[in-house]
Design a protein around this motif. Structure first.
Motif, PDB file in Angstrom:
ATOM      1  N   PHE A 171       0.857  -1.183   0.000  1.00 16.20           N
ATOM      2  CA  PHE A 171       0.000   0.000   0.000  1.00 16.20           C
ATOM      3  C   PHE A 171       0.893   1.233   0.000  1.00 16.20           C
ATOM      4  N   SER A 219      -3.011   4.466  -2.080  1.00 18.34           N
ATOM      5  CA  SER A 219      -3.600   3.364  -2.827  1.00 18.34           C
ATOM      6  C   SER A 219      -4.984   3.075  -2.264  1.00 18.34           C
ATOM      7  N   LEU A 233      -6.838  -0.267  -1.329  1.00 22.28           N
ATOM      8  CA  LEU A 233      -6.508  -1.682  -1.303  1.00 22.28           C
ATOM      9  C   LEU A 233      -7.266  -2.379  -0.181  1.00 22.28           C
ATOM     10  N   THR A 291      -7.469  -6.011   1.782  1.00 20.27           N
ATOM     11  CA  THR A 291      -6.679  -7.231   1.975  1.00 20.27           C
ATOM     12  C   THR A 291      -7.466  -8.220   2.823  1.00 20.27           C
ATOM     13  N   GLN A 325      -6.029  -9.797  -2.334  1.00 24.22           N
ATOM     14  CA  GLN A 325      -5.993  -8.332  -2.299  1.00 24.22           C
ATOM     15  C   GLN A 325      -6.700  -7.795  -3.515  1.00 24.22           C
ATOM     16  N   GLN A 326      -7.407  -6.698  -3.339  1.00 22.29           N
ATOM     17  CA  GLN A 326      -8.060  -6.076  -4.497  1.00 22.29           C
ATOM     18  C   GLN A 326      -8.161  -4.575  -4.296  1.00 22.29           C
ATOM     19  N   PRO A 327      -8.239  -3.820  -5.405  1.00 23.06           N
ATOM     20  CA  PRO A 327      -8.401  -2.377  -5.287  1.00 23.06           C
ATOM     21  C   PRO A 327      -9.677  -2.068  -4.511  1.00 23.06           C
ATOM     22  N   PRO A 339      -4.985  -6.281  -9.132  1.00 23.96           N
ATOM     23  CA  PRO A 339      -4.532  -5.420  -8.046  1.00 23.96           C
ATOM     24  C   PRO A 339      -3.098  -4.952  -8.222  1.00 23.96           C
TER      25      PRO A 339
END
Lengths: 216, 268
Positions: free
Chosen positions: A163, A175, A177, A179, A190-192, B223
């Motif tokens: 991050f 960022s 993010l 988790t 993990q993803q946006p 990601p």
């Protein structure tokens, strides 16, 4: 005839070799698999992950919105969904939190029971009072933990997660993010944070809780 | 649609540039002759220099090569102390002697990938050239070492000292196969040029290497993609290619990465 005997003999020899391999395999395989599997089972018993990848190895100390001291290993035992925010964030953080709230509400009872949410502020100026007010404003229940830590601890956690952030005026460039950690603190997904895929998040939670639970 | 294809093309461009950079990084041998060259050149000028000398850097400023969203172009940097040279294998050996957890056979995957100290033949055997900078170390390792000797410098501090804009034509360095990115590994600012600071042999970790998020509000599903290619940057100085390379490297790193030519020095 002679050819047939030769073929039979060859077959016998081949099957003898095969049988030997089978026996060796039958004896060796459990040994081999036990040598791999045993530490994992052992690790669960001792609440330590076997991969060396658990976030709970970080030794930083954090403070909750009700002023309790918390260490990351205290989060052990649940699937944890983690996001880094700051309380006066006017950009994407509230969206991320709202998205996670909608996600939390959509979980079935079984998953809901095993899932917790952690919001960590990246702003060293955020106090426990700020976090408590944030909890009230965002209507976060007791499945949510709000944490603040030293500049060093936040930098370390952020770097561990991948991050990025930087103060810019009274805001942060950062960022987005989300988790997902399993019960041992290993990252499973993990993803946006904004516009993320809720289905991916759900399957990550299912994977995380499928891991053997740790008795705490 | 044309806008989208343009965006994709620029993303591809950016990714390709980074791939080339990373490929170069991974394949470039850490040339010991280059290190010796740098050290001896410096030693001729400053014969008494020890690699653990810490120098006082006066206050100054850092001009990021990209424009921040708040429009700030100059970041003041307070006076601080900085090691004259990167931490050597010999110094790092002392550290791992004291800390079992940082020996290569003990280190945890969370804090260092498998390549950690991969040029050492044993836990306490760094091989030859003990005075060369230690490399194949993660950010966690660099940070742990420096916590006993001060701290890691910030990006702003590092750039304030060694991020001077390159004025010579890059082609001179870029055509030298042995050190294609040497020109980006540090060039002293005018006001510290007389100090016996050694830069230019390796890339170096900074405390806040993860300080520049890709400012893409429309992040794709992968990601990791925004980590590798920020498409929201506007350059202050498009000709400062060295600064762009350092920025690309920093934003592509994860804290557990260990690279052949990435080391560190400490600040105080």
């Amino acid at each position: 005839m002679r050819g047939m005997i030769l073929a039979l003999r060859r077959y016998a020899r081949a099957s003898a070799v095969f049988a030997t391999l089978l026996i060796v395999g039958a004896v060796a395989a459990p040994l081999y698999f036990r040598s791999n599997a045993a530490p994992a089972a052992h690790a669960v018993d001792n609440s330590i992950d076997n991969s060396g990848l658990s976030l709970y190895q970080l030794t930083s100390t954090w403070t909750t919105d009700d002023n309790r001291a918390v260490k990351l290993p205290d989060l052990r035992g649940h699937c944890q969904i983690l996001a880094l925010i700051f309380t006066h964030c006017s950009g994407t953080c509230p969206l991320t939190v709202k998205e996670l709230e909608v996600f939390a509400a959509s979980l079935h009872a079984r998953l809901k029971d095993q899932t917790r949410f952690v919001l960590v502020t990246i702003d060293p100026a955020d106090s426990s009072d700020d976090l408590r007010r944030y909890r009230e404003t965002m209507k976060l229940n007791d499945h949510w933990m709000l944490l603040r830590g030293s500049t060093d601890s936040v930098r370390e956690l952020a770097a561990t997660l991948g991050f990025s952030y930087q103060p810019q005026g009274d805001q942060f460039a950062h960022s987005n993010l989300i988790t997902v950690l399993d019960a041992q603190g290993v990252i499973v997904h993990q993803q946006p944070g904004v516009g993320g895929n809720r289905r991916d998040l759900l399957s990550a939670v299912e994977r995380a809780v499928a891991q053997p639970r740790v008795k705490s | 649609m044309p806008a989208r294809s343009g965006q994709q093309r620029s993303k591809w461009h950016c990714n390709r540039l980074l791939l080339v950079l990373l490929a170069g990084l991974l394949m470039q041998p850490l040339s010991s002759t280059a290190l010796h060259g740098a050290a001896s050149a410096s030693n001729e000028k400053h014969p008494a220099l020890e690699s653990n000398d810490r120098l006082s850097i006066p206050s100054g400023s850092y001009h990021p090569f990209f424009k921040r969203t708040d429009g700030v172009l100059t970041i003041p940097v307070a006076a601080f102390d900085l090691d004259a040279a990167p931490v050597t294998k010999s110094q790092y050996l002392e550290f791992v002697r004291q800390h079992l957890g940082w020996r290569k056979s003990h280190v945890k995957a969370l804090v260092a990938e498998r390549n950690y100290l991969s040029d050492w033949s044993g836990d306490l055997d760094p091989g030859e050239n003990l005075q060369a900078p230690v490399t194949y170390v993660s950010w966690f390792a660099a940070r742990a070492y420096c916590s006993e000797h001060g701290r890691l410098p910030s990006v702003a501090e590092w750039e304030r000292v060694a991020g001077a804009t390159q004025t010579a034509p890059y082609s001179q360095d870029a055509t030298d196969a042995a050190k294609p990115f040497q020109f980006a590994m540090g060039k002293l600012a005018a006001d510290v040029r007389a100090m016996p600071l050694q830069f230019g042999a390796i890339w170096e970790w900074t405390e806040d290497f993860n300080s520049i998020p890709a400012m893409n509000s429309n992040e794709s599903a992968r990601p990791d993609s925004p980590l590798f290619c920020g498409d929201g940057f506007r350059s202050n100085d498009a000709a400062d290619y060295a600064a762009f390379l350092r920025h690309s490297l920093r934003s592509s790193l994860r804290a557990s990465y260990t690279l052949k030519n990435l080391g560190f020095r400490c600040a105080g």
